[in-house]
Design a protein around this motif. Sequence first.
Motif, PDB file in Angstrom:
ATOM      1  N   VAL A  31       1.336  -1.264   0.056  1.00 35.10           N
ATOM      2  CA  VAL A  31      -0.071   0.071   0.023  1.00 35.10           C
ATOM      3  C   VAL A  31       0.305   1.160  -0.013  1.00 35.10           C
ATOM      4  O   VAL A  31       1.688   1.591   1.076  1.00 35.10           O
ATOM      5  CB  VAL A  31      -0.525   0.117   1.524  1.00 35.10           C
ATOM      6  CG1 VAL A  31      -1.847   1.867   1.217  1.00 35.10           C
ATOM      7  CG2 VAL A  31      -1.791  -1.369   1.370  1.00 35.10           C
ATOM      8  N   ASN A  32       1.187   2.221  -0.513  1.00 34.73           N
ATOM      9  CA  ASN A  32       1.379   3.010  -1.226  1.00 34.73           C
ATOM     10  C   ASN A  32       1.160   4.344  -0.639  1.00 34.73           C
ATOM     11  O   ASN A  32       1.665   5.886  -0.431  1.00 34.73           O
ATOM     12  CB  ASN A  32       2.234   3.756  -2.289  1.00 34.73           C
ATOM     13  CG  ASN A  32       2.530   2.534  -2.985  1.00 34.73           C
ATOM     14  OD1 ASN A  32       3.644   1.815  -1.984  1.00 34.73           O
ATOM     15  ND2 ASN A  32       1.889   2.016  -3.903  1.00 34.73           N
ATOM     16  N   GLY A  33      -0.385   4.364  -0.797  1.00 34.71           N
ATOM     17  CA  GLY A  33      -1.276   5.718  -0.022  1.00 34.71           C
ATOM     18  C   GLY A  33      -1.633   5.867   1.387  1.00 34.71           C
ATOM     19  O   GLY A  33      -2.139   4.658   1.740  1.00 34.71           O
ATOM     20  N   THR A  34      -2.646   6.090   1.414  1.00 36.09           N
ATOM     21  CA  THR A  34      -3.389   7.052   3.185  1.00 36.09           C
ATOM     22  C   THR A  34      -4.666   6.925   2.630  1.00 36.09           C
ATOM     23  O   THR A  34      -6.052   6.960   2.987  1.00 36.09           O
ATOM     24  CB  THR A  34      -2.974   8.564   3.603  1.00 36.09           C
ATOM     25  OG1 THR A  34      -3.599   9.705   2.190  1.00 36.09           O
ATOM     26  CG2 THR A  34      -1.865   8.451   3.583  1.00 36.09           C
ATOM     27  N   ALA A  35      -5.192   6.087   1.595  1.00 36.64           N
ATOM     28  CA  ALA A  35      -6.434   5.823   0.827  1.00 36.64           C
ATOM     29  C   ALA A  35      -7.576   5.188   1.800  1.00 36.64           C
ATOM     30  O   ALA A  35      -9.030   5.295   1.859  1.00 36.64           O
ATOM     31  CB  ALA A  35      -6.946   4.870  -0.226  1.00 36.64           C
ATOM     32  N   MET A  36      -6.914   3.759   2.412  1.00 35.24           N
ATOM     33  CA  MET A  36      -7.424   3.111   3.118  1.00 35.24           C
ATOM     34  C   MET A  36      -7.123   3.366   4.594  1.00 35.24           C
ATOM     35  O   MET A  36      -7.595   2.379   5.424  1.00 35.24           O
ATOM     36  CB  MET A  36      -7.741   2.284   2.864  1.00 35.24           C
ATOM     37  CG  MET A  36      -7.845   1.602   1.576  1.00 35.24           C
ATOM     38  SD  MET A  36     -10.009   1.866   1.853  1.00 35.24           S
ATOM     39  CE  MET A  36     -10.159   0.302   3.054  1.00 35.24           C
ATOM     40  N   ILE A  40      -6.026   0.328   6.690  1.00 35.28           N
ATOM     41  CA  ILE A  40      -5.017  -0.011   6.646  1.00 35.28           C
ATOM     42  C   ILE A  40      -4.189   0.889   5.947  1.00 35.28           C
ATOM     43  O   ILE A  40      -4.351   1.523   5.292  1.00 35.28           O
ATOM     44  CB  ILE A  40      -5.546  -0.595   4.898  1.00 35.28           C
ATOM     45  CG1 ILE A  40      -5.974  -1.711   5.239  1.00 35.28           C
ATOM     46  CG2 ILE A  40      -3.762  -0.829   4.438  1.00 35.28           C
ATOM     47  CD1 ILE A  40      -6.075  -2.805   3.416  1.00 35.28           C
ATOM     48  N   GLY A  41      -3.089   1.310   6.612  1.00 34.05           N
ATOM     49  CA  GLY A  41      -2.255   2.220   6.595  1.00 34.05           C
ATOM     50  C   GLY A  41      -0.743   2.461   5.703  1.00 34.05           C
ATOM     51  O   GLY A  41      -0.605   1.068   4.955  1.00 34.05           O
ATOM     52  N   PHE A 130     -19.442  -0.759  -6.208  1.00 37.53           N
ATOM     53  CA  PHE A 130     -19.178   0.082  -5.943  1.00 37.53           C
ATOM     54  C   PHE A 130     -18.101   0.298  -4.988  1.00 37.53           C
ATOM     55  O   PHE A 130     -18.196  -0.462  -4.252  1.00 37.53           O
ATOM     56  CB  PHE A 130     -20.525   1.345  -5.472  1.00 37.53           C
ATOM     57  CG  PHE A 130     -20.373   2.715  -5.450  1.00 37.53           C
ATOM     58  CD1 PHE A 130     -20.381   3.537  -6.616  1.00 37.53           C
ATOM     59  CD2 PHE A 130     -19.944   3.114  -4.244  1.00 37.53           C
ATOM     60  CE1 PHE A 130     -20.248   5.049  -6.164  1.00 37.53           C
ATOM     61  CE2 PHE A 130     -19.568   4.616  -4.057  1.00 37.53           C
ATOM     62  CZ  PHE A 130     -19.837   5.775  -5.432  1.00 37.53           C
ATOM     63  N   LEU A 131     -17.050   1.032  -5.218  1.00 38.64           N
ATOM     64  CA  LEU A 131     -16.164   0.943  -3.765  1.00 38.64           C
ATOM     65  C   LEU A 131     -15.655   2.156  -3.484  1.00 38.64           C
ATOM     66  O   LEU A 131     -15.567   3.258  -4.020  1.00 38.64           O
ATOM     67  CB  LEU A 131     -14.585   0.735  -4.893  1.00 38.64           C
ATOM     68  CG  LEU A 131     -14.704  -0.837  -5.641  1.00 38.64           C
ATOM     69  CD1 LEU A 131     -13.342  -1.277  -6.341  1.00 38.64           C
ATOM     70  CD2 LEU A 131     -14.990  -1.918  -4.940  1.00 38.64           C
ATOM     71  N   LEU A 132     -15.646   2.338  -2.769  1.00 36.95           N
ATOM     72  CA  LEU A 132     -15.120   3.300  -1.950  1.00 36.95           C
ATOM     73  C   LEU A 132     -14.163   3.246  -0.780  1.00 36.95           C
ATOM     74  O   LEU A 132     -14.131   2.235  -0.476  1.00 36.95           O
ATOM     75  CB  LEU A 132     -15.937   4.235  -0.729  1.00 36.95           C
ATOM     76  CG  LEU A 132     -17.898   4.825  -1.161  1.00 36.95           C
ATOM     77  CD1 LEU A 132     -18.399   5.099  -0.166  1.00 36.95           C
ATOM     78  CD2 LEU A 132     -17.092   5.677  -1.892  1.00 36.95           C
ATOM     79  N   SER A 133     -13.363   4.359  -0.952  1.00 37.44           N
ATOM     80  CA  SER A 133     -11.503   4.199   0.398  1.00 37.44           C
ATOM     81  C   SER A 133     -12.371   4.809   1.955  1.00 37.44           C
ATOM     82  O   SER A 133     -13.580   5.111   1.755  1.00 37.44           O
ATOM     83  CB  SER A 133     -11.164   5.409   0.016  1.00 37.44           C
ATOM     84  OG  SER A 133     -11.519   6.779   0.174  1.00 37.44           O
ATOM     85  N   ASP A 134     -11.965   4.483   2.214  1.00 39.10           N
ATOM     86  CA  ASP A 134     -11.903   4.762   4.323  1.00 39.10           C
ATOM     87  C   ASP A 134     -12.271   6.227   4.374  1.00 39.10           C
ATOM     88  O   ASP A 134     -12.301   6.656   5.090  1.00 39.10           O
ATOM     89  CB  ASP A 134     -11.963   3.563   4.538  1.00 39.10           C
ATOM     90  CG  ASP A 134     -12.436   1.999   5.401  1.00 39.10           C
ATOM     91  OD1 ASP A 134     -12.778   1.903   3.879  1.00 39.10           O
ATOM     92  OD2 ASP A 134     -11.803   1.578   5.727  1.00 39.10           O
ATOM     93  N   VAL A 159      -8.402  -8.937  -0.691  1.00 39.55           N
ATOM     94  CA  VAL A 159      -7.490  -9.188   0.943  1.00 39.55           C
ATOM     95  C   VAL A 159      -8.003  -9.530   1.780  1.00 39.55           C
ATOM     96  O   VAL A 159      -9.250  -9.406   2.422  1.00 39.55           O
ATOM     97  CB  VAL A 159      -7.260  -6.764   0.996  1.00 39.55           C
ATOM     98  CG1 VAL A 159      -6.497  -6.911   2.283  1.00 39.55           C
ATOM     99  CG2 VAL A 159      -7.203  -5.750  -0.243  1.00 39.55           C
ATOM    100  N   CYS A 160      -7.370 -10.096   2.667  1.00 39.77           N
ATOM    101  CA  CYS A 160      -7.755 -11.384   3.344  1.00 39.77           C
ATOM    102  C   CYS A 160      -6.791 -10.827   4.387  1.00 39.77           C
ATOM    103  O   CYS A 160      -7.243 -11.491   5.811  1.00 39.77           O
ATOM    104  CB  CYS A 160      -7.764 -12.841   2.618  1.00 39.77           C
ATOM    105  SG  CYS A 160      -5.629 -13.026   2.318  1.00 39.77           S
ATOM    106  N   PHE A 161      -6.102 -10.335   4.372  1.00 40.74           N
ATOM    107  CA  PHE A 161      -4.886 -10.083   6.351  1.00 40.74           C
ATOM    108  C   PHE A 161      -3.834  -8.760   5.801  1.00 40.74           C
ATOM    109  O   PHE A 161      -3.459  -8.506   4.242  1.00 40.74           O
ATOM    110  CB  PHE A 161      -3.598 -11.401   5.792  1.00 40.74           C
ATOM    111  CG  PHE A 161      -2.675 -11.679   6.998  1.00 40.74           C
ATOM    112  CD1 PHE A 161      -3.488 -11.181   8.361  1.00 40.74           C
ATOM    113  CD2 PHE A 161      -1.968 -10.647   6.941  1.00 40.74           C
ATOM    114  CE1 PHE A 161      -2.531 -11.654   9.542  1.00 40.74           C
ATOM    115  CE2 PHE A 161      -0.823 -10.876   8.111  1.00 40.74           C
ATOM    116  CZ  PHE A 161      -1.036 -11.685   9.163  1.00 40.74           C
ATOM    117  N   LYS A 162      -3.980  -8.285   6.443  1.00 39.92           N
ATOM    118  CA  LYS A 162      -3.850  -7.234   6.202  1.00 39.92           C
ATOM    119  C   LYS A 162      -2.338  -6.782   7.655  1.00 39.92           C
ATOM    120  O   LYS A 162      -2.596  -7.862   8.847  1.00 39.92           O
ATOM    121  CB  LYS A 162      -4.453  -5.216   6.211  1.00 39.92           C
ATOM    122  CG  LYS A 162      -5.388  -5.950   7.219  1.00 39.92           C
ATOM    123  CD  LYS A 162      -6.176  -4.906   6.834  1.00 39.92           C
ATOM    124  CE  LYS A 162      -7.646  -5.129   8.286  1.00 39.92           C
ATOM    125  NZ  LYS A 162      -9.731  -4.397   8.315  1.00 39.92           N
TER     126      LYS A 162
END
Length: 162
Positions: A31-36, A40-41, A130-134, A159-162
């Motif tokens: 993950v490279n961004g802050t979208a989630m 998810i960091g 329909f997808l949204l970022s947290d 995504v099954c493990f973060k």
Amino acid sequence: MIKRVLLYLAAAVAGIALAVFASQVFCITEVNGTAMEPAIGEDSSLLVNRWAYREKEPVVGDIVAFRSDIYGEEGEGSVLVRRVAGVSGDVVEIKENILYRNGKPYTEHMKEPVHMDDMDEIRLGDGEIFLLSDNRKSSLDSRNEAIGIIETEDCIGKVCFK
């Protein structure tokens, strides 16, 4: 001595077969961004189940990975990770900063209330999500035409493990 060698050889072959199988079912993405955030960091590693949607559709609340050709916080042509907020048959719309799913407010997994442009009702067709970022104020998701509604078949997996 030969028995022991054959046992080691069988264990090695079984290990390689298991590794090959696991690499076909699962993949790891960064993950490279802050979208989630906060779920998810940034700079997290995620395990994605590629087979999760072979026999069934995503459900609301699932976090899915998919490829995108747009340039955004995560980079161009990267794997994006977003949360499913609507599935086949759902009606979604945004009014007065609230996403409505089938006429009911959907506020789960929101980092904080944010401004969202109004969006007319959309009925999702078969195989559409329909997808949204947290973290809805800092990223692109299905509200933006560049991403829009996603076909389930375009998902890399769940995504099954973060």
